[in-house]
Design a protein around this motif. Sequence first.
Motif, PDB file in Angstrom:
ATOM      1  N   MET A 141     -11.157  25.484 -10.455  1.00 21.45           N
ATOM      2  CA  MET A 141     -12.258  26.418 -10.629  1.00 21.45           C
ATOM      3  C   MET A 141     -13.051  26.075 -11.885  1.00 21.45           C
ATOM      4  O   MET A 141     -14.267  25.982 -11.887  1.00 21.45           O
ATOM      5  N   ALA A 142     -12.307  25.817 -12.987  1.00 21.75           N
ATOM      6  CA  ALA A 142     -12.964  25.479 -14.245  1.00 21.75           C
ATOM      7  C   ALA A 142     -13.730  24.175 -14.110  1.00 21.75           C
ATOM      8  O   ALA A 142     -14.836  24.014 -14.624  1.00 21.75           O
ATOM      9  N   GLU A 143     -13.103  23.198 -13.374  1.00 18.54           N
ATOM     10  CA  GLU A 143     -13.757  21.907 -13.194  1.00 18.54           C
ATOM     11  C   GLU A 143     -15.046  22.073 -12.399  1.00 18.54           C
ATOM     12  O   GLU A 143     -16.047  21.417 -12.668  1.00 18.54           O
ATOM     13  N   ALA A 144     -15.029  22.985 -11.392  1.00 20.39           N
ATOM     14  CA  ALA A 144     -16.213  23.202 -10.570  1.00 20.39           C
ATOM     15  C   ALA A 144     -17.352  23.780 -11.391  1.00 20.39           C
ATOM     16  O   ALA A 144     -18.530  23.572 -11.078  1.00 20.39           O
ATOM     17  N   GLN A 145     -17.007  24.509 -12.457  1.00 19.00           N
ATOM     18  CA  GLN A 145     -18.028  25.128 -13.289  1.00 19.00           C
ATOM     19  C   GLN A 145     -18.615  24.152 -14.300  1.00 19.00           C
ATOM     20  O   GLN A 145     -19.631  24.434 -14.915  1.00 19.00           O
ATOM     21  N   GLN A 146     -17.970  22.990 -14.501  1.00 15.01           N
ATOM     22  CA  GLN A 146     -18.481  22.000 -15.427  1.00 15.01           C
ATOM     23  C   GLN A 146     -19.685  21.283 -14.826  1.00 15.01           C
ATOM     24  O   GLN A 146     -19.764  21.057 -13.622  1.00 15.01           O
ATOM     25  N   GLY A 147     -20.596  20.897 -15.691  1.00 11.73           N
ATOM     26  CA  GLY A 147     -21.719  20.103 -15.237  1.00 11.73           C
ATOM     27  C   GLY A 147     -21.306  18.663 -15.029  1.00 11.73           C
ATOM     28  O   GLY A 147     -20.229  18.237 -15.458  1.00 11.73           O
ATOM     29  N   PRO A 148     -22.154  17.846 -14.372  1.00  9.55           N
ATOM     30  CA  PRO A 148     -21.820  16.438 -14.117  1.00  9.55           C
ATOM     31  C   PRO A 148     -21.514  15.665 -15.398  1.00  9.55           C
ATOM     32  O   PRO A 148     -20.601  14.843 -15.423  1.00  9.55           O
ATOM     33  N   ARG A 149     -22.253  15.942 -16.467  1.00  8.19           N
ATOM     34  CA  ARG A 149     -22.029  15.212 -17.715  1.00  8.19           C
ATOM     35  C   ARG A 149     -20.648  15.523 -18.297  1.00  8.19           C
ATOM     36  O   ARG A 149     -19.940  14.625 -18.753  1.00  8.19           O
ATOM     37  N   ALA A 150     -20.265  16.796 -18.254  1.00  2.80           N
ATOM     38  CA  ALA A 150     -18.956  17.176 -18.780  1.00  2.80           C
ATOM     39  C   ALA A 150     -17.838  16.573 -17.939  1.00  2.80           C
ATOM     40  O   ALA A 150     -16.812  16.123 -18.471  1.00  2.80           O
ATOM     41  N   ARG A 151     -18.026  16.563 -16.607  1.00  2.00           N
ATOM     42  CA  ARG A 151     -16.996  15.983 -15.739  1.00  2.00           C
ATOM     43  C   ARG A 151     -16.874  14.482 -15.992  1.00  2.00           C
ATOM     44  O   ARG A 151     -15.764  13.939 -16.023  1.00  2.00           O
ATOM     45  N   TYR A 152     -17.993  13.817 -16.185  1.00  2.00           N
ATOM     46  CA  TYR A 152     -17.965  12.382 -16.463  1.00  2.00           C
ATOM     47  C   TYR A 152     -17.257  12.108 -17.787  1.00  2.00           C
ATOM     48  O   TYR A 152     -16.467  11.157 -17.899  1.00  2.00           O
ATOM     49  N   ARG A 153     -17.535  12.947 -18.771  1.00  2.00           N
ATOM     50  CA  ARG A 153     -16.899  12.760 -20.070  1.00  2.00           C
ATOM     51  C   ARG A 153     -15.381  12.910 -19.959  1.00  2.00           C
ATOM     52  O   ARG A 153     -14.625  12.091 -20.482  1.00  2.00           O
ATOM     53  N   GLU A 154     -14.923  13.925 -19.248  1.00  2.19           N
ATOM     54  CA  GLU A 154     -13.479  14.140 -19.099  1.00  2.19           C
ATOM     55  C   GLU A 154     -12.841  13.008 -18.306  1.00  2.19           C
ATOM     56  O   GLU A 154     -11.725  12.578 -18.607  1.00  2.19           O
ATOM     57  N   GLN A 155     -13.541  12.519 -17.295  1.00  5.73           N
ATOM     58  CA  GLN A 155     -13.015  11.412 -16.499  1.00  5.73           C
ATOM     59  C   GLN A 155     -12.883  10.156 -17.356  1.00  5.73           C
ATOM     60  O   GLN A 155     -11.871   9.445 -17.281  1.00  5.73           O
ATOM     61  N   THR A 156     -13.905   9.899 -18.170  1.00  6.49           N
ATOM     62  CA  THR A 156     -13.863   8.712 -19.029  1.00  6.49           C
ATOM     63  C   THR A 156     -12.760   8.835 -20.078  1.00  6.49           C
ATOM     64  O   THR A 156     -12.052   7.862 -20.363  1.00  6.49           O
ATOM     65  N   ARG A 157     -12.611  10.009 -20.661  1.00  5.13           N
ATOM     66  CA  ARG A 157     -11.532  10.221 -21.623  1.00  5.13           C
ATOM     67  C   ARG A 157     -10.176   9.964 -20.962  1.00  5.13           C
ATOM     68  O   ARG A 157      -9.280   9.356 -21.562  1.00  5.13           O
ATOM     69  N   ALA A 158     -10.010  10.435 -19.729  1.00  2.00           N
ATOM     70  CA  ALA A 158      -8.753  10.219 -19.023  1.00  2.00           C
ATOM     71  C   ALA A 158      -8.510   8.730 -18.767  1.00  2.00           C
ATOM     72  O   ALA A 158      -7.384   8.236 -18.906  1.00  2.00           O
ATOM     73  N   GLU A 159      -9.565   8.004 -18.433  1.00  2.00           N
ATOM     74  CA  GLU A 159      -9.427   6.566 -18.196  1.00  2.00           C
ATOM     75  C   GLU A 159      -9.077   5.832 -19.488  1.00  2.00           C
ATOM     76  O   GLU A 159      -8.283   4.878 -19.478  1.00  2.00           O
ATOM     77  N   ILE A 160      -9.654   6.269 -20.595  1.00  5.02           N
ATOM     78  CA  ILE A 160      -9.320   5.660 -21.890  1.00  5.02           C
ATOM     79  C   ILE A 160      -7.857   5.915 -22.224  1.00  5.02           C
ATOM     80  O   ILE A 160      -7.137   5.014 -22.684  1.00  5.02           O
ATOM     81  N   LYS A 161      -7.388   7.129 -21.986  1.00  7.51           N
ATOM     82  CA  LYS A 161      -5.982   7.438 -22.268  1.00  7.51           C
ATOM     83  C   LYS A 161      -5.054   6.633 -21.368  1.00  7.51           C
ATOM     84  O   LYS A 161      -3.999   6.165 -21.813  1.00  7.51           O
ATOM     85  N   ASP A 162      -5.434   6.457 -20.110  1.00  2.00           N
ATOM     86  CA  ASP A 162      -4.610   5.646 -19.209  1.00  2.00           C
ATOM     87  C   ASP A 162      -4.522   4.205 -19.707  1.00  2.00           C
ATOM     88  O   ASP A 162      -3.449   3.585 -19.676  1.00  2.00           O
ATOM     89  N   ALA A 163      -5.650   3.674 -20.165  1.00  2.86           N
ATOM     90  CA  ALA A 163      -5.653   2.309 -20.702  1.00  2.86           C
ATOM     91  C   ALA A 163      -4.783   2.219 -21.948  1.00  2.86           C
ATOM     92  O   ALA A 163      -4.055   1.239 -22.154  1.00  2.86           O
ATOM     93  N   ALA A 164      -4.854   3.244 -22.794  1.00  4.89           N
ATOM     94  CA  ALA A 164      -4.028   3.259 -24.007  1.00  4.89           C
ATOM     95  C   ALA A 164      -2.547   3.323 -23.657  1.00  4.89           C
ATOM     96  O   ALA A 164      -1.721   2.651 -24.295  1.00  4.89           O
ATOM     97  N   LEU A 165      -2.193   4.102 -22.650  1.00  2.40           N
ATOM     98  CA  LEU A 165      -0.790   4.190 -22.242  1.00  2.40           C
ATOM     99  C   LEU A 165      -0.277   2.852 -21.722  1.00  2.40           C
ATOM    100  O   LEU A 165       0.886   2.495 -21.940  1.00  2.40           O
ATOM    101  N   ARG A 166      -1.130   2.115 -21.049  1.00  5.07           N
ATOM    102  CA  ARG A 166      -0.712   0.785 -20.585  1.00  5.07           C
ATOM    103  C   ARG A 166      -0.442  -0.131 -21.779  1.00  5.07           C
ATOM    104  O   ARG A 166       0.509  -0.923 -21.764  1.00  5.07           O
TER     105      ARG A 166
END
Length: 241
Positions: free
Chosen positions: A1-26
Amino acid sequence: MAEAQQGPRARYREQTRAEIKDAALRQLADGGAGALALTRIAKDMGLSGPALYRYFASRDDLLNALIRDAYDDAATAMGAVAARPEAASDGPRERLHALATAYRNWAVAEPHRYLLIQGSPVPGYVAPADTRDSARAVLGPFLPVFAGGTPGAGVAPVVAQMAAWLGSDPGVGDWVAAYAADAAGDPESSARALAGAVLVWAQLHGSVGLEVAGQFTGMGHDGGTLLTAQTGMLADAFALE
């Protein structure tokens, strides 16, 4: 629900942050915390260095996020065991063994993340103060296990020091109340709960930390067997049934 309320820019930012963290974990899995390099992450993701710094201000900022995530995941694993329907009918000894096993299972499955939250992951790094509460969330399910125990002479000095800690730090009482409601407001029960949680933490960190670091290799025993024996001795020290 919270994700649906986010705008495209905020969702992109969270997705990119998650991808950066995944790369760091590797990177952590490949070479430990010392191998963490933002420039390499940026290159692997096709980002410029300045672009990556828009998502994490520094290496330490990224480490902070990874440490918070690791604590949250470990706490979730522990909470899931404590909330099992059958846990309500288990005795404290059974619950202690179940929680200790869950802690070990998480650490063995996520060795690089376990090592990240034990001590300073890289020289000069200082973990944020709020990780104290995250660490307490991991240990919280152990508190009610020991609250009703009968500490023997060997652990009585630890119980006494925990009683003094309760008297000097109101936040400690709040921690006990959050996980062991029956002990809240009872200094003796709260001190027993804290003593057990601190002692089990020391045992878990010692045994599991050595196993995850590969120190048991070639020694002829299984880490789970050793942990069960250690946990049993602690249960005996508190006369848990």
